[in-house]
Design a protein around this motif. Structure first.
Motif, PDB file in Angstrom:
ATOM      1  N   LEU A   1       0.847  -1.206   0.000  1.00 29.25           N
ATOM      2  CA  LEU A   1       0.000   0.000   0.000  1.00 29.25           C
ATOM      3  C   LEU A   1       0.877   1.248   0.000  1.00 29.25           C
ATOM      4  O   LEU A   1       1.964   1.246   0.593  1.00 29.25           O
ATOM      5  CB  LEU A   1      -0.894   0.014   1.248  1.00 29.25           C
ATOM      6  CG  LEU A   1      -1.974  -1.065   1.291  1.00 29.25           C
ATOM      7  CD1 LEU A   1      -2.597  -1.138   2.686  1.00 29.25           C
ATOM      8  CD2 LEU A   1      -3.041  -0.788   0.236  1.00 29.25           C
ATOM      9  N   PRO A   2       0.394   2.329  -0.655  1.00 32.74           N
ATOM     10  CA  PRO A   2       1.210   3.540  -0.731  1.00 32.74           C
ATOM     11  C   PRO A   2       1.159   4.357   0.560  1.00 32.74           C
ATOM     12  O   PRO A   2       0.149   4.359   1.258  1.00 32.74           O
ATOM     13  CB  PRO A   2       0.540   4.327  -1.869  1.00 32.74           C
ATOM     14  CG  PRO A   2      -0.891   3.930  -1.790  1.00 32.74           C
ATOM     15  CD  PRO A   2      -0.901   2.481  -1.354  1.00 32.74           C
ATOM     16  N   PHE A   3       2.244   5.016   0.857  1.00 29.67           N
ATOM     17  CA  PHE A   3       2.312   5.976   1.965  1.00 29.67           C
ATOM     18  C   PHE A   3       1.709   5.439   3.267  1.00 29.67           C
ATOM     19  O   PHE A   3       0.754   6.017   3.799  1.00 29.67           O
ATOM     20  CB  PHE A   3       1.643   7.299   1.553  1.00 29.67           C
ATOM     21  CG  PHE A   3       2.546   8.161   0.684  1.00 29.67           C
ATOM     22  CD1 PHE A   3       3.550   8.938   1.258  1.00 29.67           C
ATOM     23  CD2 PHE A   3       2.405   8.177  -0.696  1.00 29.67           C
ATOM     24  CE1 PHE A   3       4.390   9.726   0.467  1.00 29.67           C
ATOM     25  CE2 PHE A   3       3.240   8.965  -1.488  1.00 29.67           C
ATOM     26  CZ  PHE A   3       4.226   9.740  -0.907  1.00 29.67           C
ATOM     27  N   VAL A   4       2.282   4.349   3.753  1.00 24.70           N
ATOM     28  CA  VAL A   4       1.826   3.807   5.038  1.00 24.70           C
ATOM     29  C   VAL A   4       2.900   3.922   6.132  1.00 24.70           C
ATOM     30  O   VAL A   4       2.638   3.616   7.282  1.00 24.70           O
ATOM     31  CB  VAL A   4       1.355   2.332   4.916  1.00 24.70           C
ATOM     32  CG1 VAL A   4       0.019   2.245   4.194  1.00 24.70           C
ATOM     33  CG2 VAL A   4       2.396   1.454   4.225  1.00 24.70           C
ATOM     34  N   GLY A   5       4.102   4.371   5.775  1.00 20.99           N
ATOM     35  CA  GLY A   5       5.163   4.538   6.779  1.00 20.99           C
ATOM     36  C   GLY A   5       5.064   5.909   7.443  1.00 20.99           C
ATOM     37  O   GLY A   5       3.990   6.518   7.472  1.00 20.99           O
TER      38      GLY A   5
END
Ligand code: URA
Length: 197
Positions: A63-67
């Motif tokens: 999934l994008p931008f989960v950090g």
């Protein structure tokens, strides 16, 4: 720039596009990734964010931008009165570059049709380019992000607002203010009726 590529033409919706490209190994990143990170959000989003490419957390979760940068992006989205589910989030490349290096031009070239097809299907009213890689590749320019940000650049009639990448904002919190100025312009553009409405 957002022309639908003939190869991807048969995929009339995002789910079938995703299914068609998720095993891609057209560039070396396809061989080192854990998960393919297609993008996520509302398929009818008016606002679409584009980042550089998956990092470690994104590569593990698909999934994008989960950090950490992703958590800041969530806050930014909420600050403009929206939720993550209301927007669409994708990246210039769908697979993680090793050690988070920027994607190579060849990798961007191979992956470009995927993003281009996504943009064509979603047809966002406004695009927001997060950071230098996204801005330069969306606009086809080599200009530094500091010179691109803060104004709309039109690509195939879609206004593109470049701003700083949330990972950069984490290291340079004093740049949150200019980012906020950029986002205020995005909010205004979203509220403006289109010429044909
Ligand atoms: N940075 C990016 O550019 N994209 C992500 O999805 C995560 C971090």
């Amino acid at each position: 720039r957002f022309q639908t590529v003939p190869d991807l033409q048969p995929y009339g919706d995002l789910a079938s596009l995703h299914a068609a490209i998720q095993d891609c190994v057209k560039c070396p990143l396809g061989k080192t990734r854990t998960k393919f990170v297609f993008g996520a959000g509302d398929v009818h989003a008016k606002l679409m964010f584009v980042g550089e490419g998956p990092g470690r957390d994104e590569d593990l979760q698909g999934l994008p931008f989960v950090g950490r940068a992703g958590q800041l992006l969530t806050k930014i989205i909420e600050a403009i009165g929206m939720k993550r589910e209301d927007v669409y989030i994708a990246n210039i490349v769908k697979c993680r570059p090793p050690n988070n290096r920027p994607p190579e031009p060849e990798e961007v070239r191979e992956c470009w049709p995927h993003l281009s097809a996504q943009i064509n299907l979603i047809k966002p009213k406004v695009l927001c380019a997060l950071g230098s890689s996204a801005a330069r590749n969306l606009l086809g320019l080599e200009t530094p992000i500091s010179a691109l940000r803060g104004k709309f650049h039109y690509v195939d009639g879609i206004p593109v607002m470049p701003t700083y990448h949330p990972a950069f904002l984490l290291r340079n919190p004093n740049m949150k203010k200019p980012c906020w100025e950029d986002l205020k312009k995005v909010i205004a553009a979203l509220k403006k009726p289109a010429a044909s409405e």
